[in-house]
Write a protein that holds these residues in place. Structure first.
Motif, PDB file in Angstrom:
ATOM      1  N   ALA A  13       1.381  -1.497  -0.145  1.00 29.86           N
ATOM      2  CA  ALA A  13       0.163   0.202  -0.453  1.00 29.86           C
ATOM      3  C   ALA A  13       0.760   0.924  -0.177  1.00 29.86           C
ATOM      4  O   ALA A  13       1.893   1.768   1.570  1.00 29.86           O
ATOM      5  CB  ALA A  13      -1.085   0.417   1.493  1.00 29.86           C
ATOM      6  N   TYR A  16      -0.665   5.068   3.010  1.00 27.55           N
ATOM      7  CA  TYR A  16      -1.179   4.188   4.243  1.00 27.55           C
ATOM      8  C   TYR A  16      -0.661   4.807   5.524  1.00 27.55           C
ATOM      9  O   TYR A  16       0.548   6.051   4.894  1.00 27.55           O
ATOM     10  CB  TYR A  16      -0.603   2.581   4.429  1.00 27.55           C
ATOM     11  CG  TYR A  16      -0.472   1.640   5.927  1.00 27.55           C
ATOM     12  CD1 TYR A  16      -1.667   0.999   5.213  1.00 27.55           C
ATOM     13  CD2 TYR A  16       0.410   1.610   6.799  1.00 27.55           C
ATOM     14  CE1 TYR A  16      -2.002   0.094   5.679  1.00 27.55           C
ATOM     15  CE2 TYR A  16      -0.021   1.100   7.643  1.00 27.55           C
ATOM     16  CZ  TYR A  16      -1.299   0.436   7.714  1.00 27.55           C
ATOM     17  OH  TYR A  16      -1.679  -0.282   8.772  1.00 27.55           O
ATOM     18  N   GLN A  23      -7.806   5.519   0.221  1.00 26.00           N
ATOM     19  CA  GLN A  23      -7.737   4.482   0.124  1.00 26.00           C
ATOM     20  C   GLN A  23      -7.041   3.930   1.372  1.00 26.00           C
ATOM     21  O   GLN A  23      -7.033   3.210   2.103  1.00 26.00           O
ATOM     22  CB  GLN A  23      -6.094   3.997  -1.160  1.00 26.00           C
ATOM     23  CG  GLN A  23      -6.223   3.165  -1.038  1.00 26.00           C
ATOM     24  CD  GLN A  23      -7.327   1.653  -1.451  1.00 26.00           C
ATOM     25  OE1 GLN A  23      -8.603   2.130  -1.586  1.00 26.00           O
ATOM     26  NE2 GLN A  23      -7.736   0.485  -2.366  1.00 26.00           N
ATOM     27  N   ARG A  26      -9.179   2.984   4.067  1.00 23.34           N
ATOM     28  CA  ARG A  26      -9.298   2.153   3.899  1.00 23.34           C
ATOM     29  C   ARG A  26      -8.728   0.743   5.228  1.00 23.34           C
ATOM     30  O   ARG A  26      -9.093  -0.049   5.779  1.00 23.34           O
ATOM     31  CB  ARG A  26      -9.995   1.827   2.387  1.00 23.34           C
ATOM     32  CG  ARG A  26     -10.541   0.562   1.842  1.00 23.34           C
ATOM     33  CD  ARG A  26     -10.287   0.803   0.707  1.00 23.34           C
ATOM     34  NE  ARG A  26     -11.018  -0.635  -0.228  1.00 23.34           N
ATOM     35  CZ  ARG A  26     -12.113  -1.826  -0.025  1.00 23.34           C
ATOM     36  NH1 ARG A  26     -13.120  -0.685   0.365  1.00 23.34           N
ATOM     37  NH2 ARG A  26     -12.509  -1.977  -0.717  1.00 23.34           N
ATOM     38  N   TRP A  27      -7.467   0.577   4.244  1.00 21.99           N
ATOM     39  CA  TRP A  27      -6.084  -0.302   4.727  1.00 21.99           C
ATOM     40  C   TRP A  27      -6.292   0.505   6.248  1.00 21.99           C
ATOM     41  O   TRP A  27      -5.245  -0.814   6.750  1.00 21.99           O
ATOM     42  CB  TRP A  27      -5.333  -0.575   3.759  1.00 21.99           C
ATOM     43  CG  TRP A  27      -5.961  -0.600   2.999  1.00 21.99           C
ATOM     44  CD1 TRP A  27      -6.459  -0.460   1.247  1.00 21.99           C
ATOM     45  CD2 TRP A  27      -6.468  -2.199   2.578  1.00 21.99           C
ATOM     46  NE1 TRP A  27      -7.163  -1.588   0.471  1.00 21.99           N
ATOM     47  CE2 TRP A  27      -7.106  -3.023   1.331  1.00 21.99           C
ATOM     48  CE3 TRP A  27      -5.801  -3.439   3.926  1.00 21.99           C
ATOM     49  CZ2 TRP A  27      -7.746  -4.435   1.239  1.00 21.99           C
ATOM     50  CZ3 TRP A  27      -6.216  -4.403   3.459  1.00 21.99           C
ATOM     51  CH2 TRP A  27      -7.208  -4.917   2.216  1.00 21.99           C
ATOM     52  N   SER A 141      -3.070  -2.622  -2.444  1.00 17.87           N
ATOM     53  CA  SER A 141      -4.331  -1.307  -2.761  1.00 17.87           C
ATOM     54  C   SER A 141      -4.042  -0.163  -3.946  1.00 17.87           C
ATOM     55  O   SER A 141      -2.722   0.177  -4.840  1.00 17.87           O
ATOM     56  CB  SER A 141      -4.143  -0.834  -1.643  1.00 17.87           C
ATOM     57  OG  SER A 141      -4.318   0.401  -0.895  1.00 17.87           O
ATOM     58  N   ASP A 164      -7.150  -5.463  -4.650  1.00 15.39           N
ATOM     59  CA  ASP A 164      -8.159  -4.523  -3.892  1.00 15.39           C
ATOM     60  C   ASP A 164      -8.015  -3.080  -5.187  1.00 15.39           C
ATOM     61  O   ASP A 164      -7.182  -2.206  -5.351  1.00 15.39           O
ATOM     62  CB  ASP A 164      -7.980  -3.153  -2.650  1.00 15.39           C
ATOM     63  CG  ASP A 164      -8.773  -2.617  -2.161  1.00 15.39           C
ATOM     64  OD1 ASP A 164     -10.472  -2.969  -2.673  1.00 15.39           O
ATOM     65  OD2 ASP A 164      -8.858  -2.553  -1.288  1.00 15.39           O
TER      66      ASP A 164
END
Length: 415
Positions: A13, A16, A23, A26-27, A141, A164
């Motif tokens: 990702a 992050y 996004q 989300r993670w 991601s 994803d």
């Protein structure tokens, strides 16, 4: 069936936390919910200013993002860059215009965006991690596309890959001459990945024709923190009627001009809060600038507080039918009434708001928006706003991060 406590995953990702984007939010929640369930999560990401939160069962590997974005991140290391004062200044607009010109030039040279410079860095670091650890799954991601490209390259190594795709790879906002290539990449990802995650049924139906098994496409929406919804404090009534919009505007498919026209017609006192990278649209709000409070770019937790302390939250839907702004799910966690402004009759958020009875729906036209806001205001004056639009936990919990991650866990345990 595999016990989730024996599972180990590598999450690739680029975005992050502490790099906060849709996004990464989300993670942030998904990785924590997986870790709470006993899954060991290794996160491969980039070095970004700020500290990671330490969380049991999650280990974060930070790498060099590439020369261009390293320079960008260095500029962003100054917290004042995100303040409303700086982002509203003339100097900031000059720098931002220069940055966008350079970024646009680089994007025309790449199939995706400037973050593709991380490909080889991320790829070789992922190879090292795969040699050192036994992972049950590699999860990528998206966006940015570089995560997915790394996953596609790693698939040749025989990994179990979950891609994803929160946004389509061949989205319309990419340069037109790249779109044919991006569509081919998208098809290849759909064919090669062991599972595809999408955020709504419209994208799933679009992708079904490219996959050999419909069961490999999982619909896992954006979400909200159920814990925040349960334990948020009851805020005192604001001194004046307060609306809030947190997120982004876009000139071509999420334009606030009709909203501003409606707000300009209101004959009562109100405050309109704006939070996000919205400085480019502040001139649009000039007719009501005395009633607009621009908060700049806020940390995720501060955004949640702004939402929960406002009287009404404004949702402006996309013209694109296969994309749902994740902000609507975050709004659910606030428990506040929603002004749902749609631009397409197929916008699924309309049915969501109507069925849950948590707001008013209108088209992106000044008159409809004006009438809806007036209705909210009269209920606010009569102290009936919360009773008219009442949130039932049993009806909304399926949209929480906690509920959504169970779908992913079920797939991994039964793969």
């Amino acid at each position: 069936m595999v016990d989730e406590k024996g599972l180990r995953v590598l999450l690739i990702a680029y975005v992050y936390p502490p790099l906060w984007e849709a996004q990464s939010v989300r993670w942030y929640y998904f990785s924590r919910e997986l870790a709470k369930a006993g899954v060991k999560v290794d996160v491969l990401t980039v070095k970004y200013p700020g500290e990671n939160e330490n969380f049991p069962n999650i280990k974060v590997y930070k790498t060099f993002p590439g020369p261009f974005n390293k320079a960008v991140f260095k500029a962003l290391s100054n917290p004042s860059v995100f303040s409303a004062k700086v982002r509203h200044s003339g100097g900031f607009f000059v720098v931002k215009k220069l940055y966008r010109a350079v970024r646009k030039l680089l994007e025309y040279l790449m199939a995706g965006d400037t973050r593709n410079e991380w490909f080889f860095i991320g790829y070789f670091k992922a190879l090292n991690l795969l040699r050192e650890n036994e992972y049950d799954f590699v999860i990528t991601s998206h966006e940015p596309i570089v995560d997915t490209l790394i996953g596609l390259a790693l698939k040749k190594r025989g990994i179990k890959w979950i891609a994803d795709l929160a946004d389509p790879i061949s989205a319309s906002y990419y340069p037109g001459f790249w779109r044919l290539i991006l569509k081919k990449i998208e098809k290849k990802v759909l064919e090669k990945a062991d599972a595809i995650i999408v955020t709504n049924d419209a994208i799933k139906n679009k992708y079904n024709k490219y996959v050999n098994s419909k069961d490999k496409i999982l619909v896992i929406t954006q979400g909200f923190d159920l814990k925040f919804f349960k334990f948020q404090k009851e805020f005192n009534k604001n001194d004046r009627f307060t609306l809030a919009y947190t997120g982004s505007f876009y000139k071509d498919f999420r334009n606030p001009e009709a909203l501003v026209k409606a707000l300009s017609r209101l004959n009562f006192n109100f405050e309109f809060r704006l939070a996000g990278r919205l400085e480019g649209f502040l001139p649009v709000f000039e007719p009501i600038k005395q009633k607009v409070k621009y908060l700049g770019v806020l940390p995720h937790k501060e955004v949640l507080k702004v939402q929960a302390s406002s009287d009404v939250l404004v949702y402006l839907g996309n013209k694109l039918e296969n994309q749902i702004p994740g902000k609507i799910f975050e709004y659910l966690g606030s428990g506040r009434p929603i002004l749902c402004i749609i631009q397409s009759k197929k916008d699924p958020v309309e049915g969501l708001v109507r069925n849950l009875g948590i707001g008013e729906v209108c088209f992106n036209e000044p008159e409809g928006i004006y009438q809806a806001i007036n209705k909210f205001y009269k209920l606010w004056v009569d102290k009936k706003l919360n009773t008219e639009y009442f949130y039932e936990e049993k009806k909304i919990k399926e949209f929480s991060w906690q509920y959504q991650v169970q779908k992913l866990l079920y797939f991994m345990k039964n793969f």
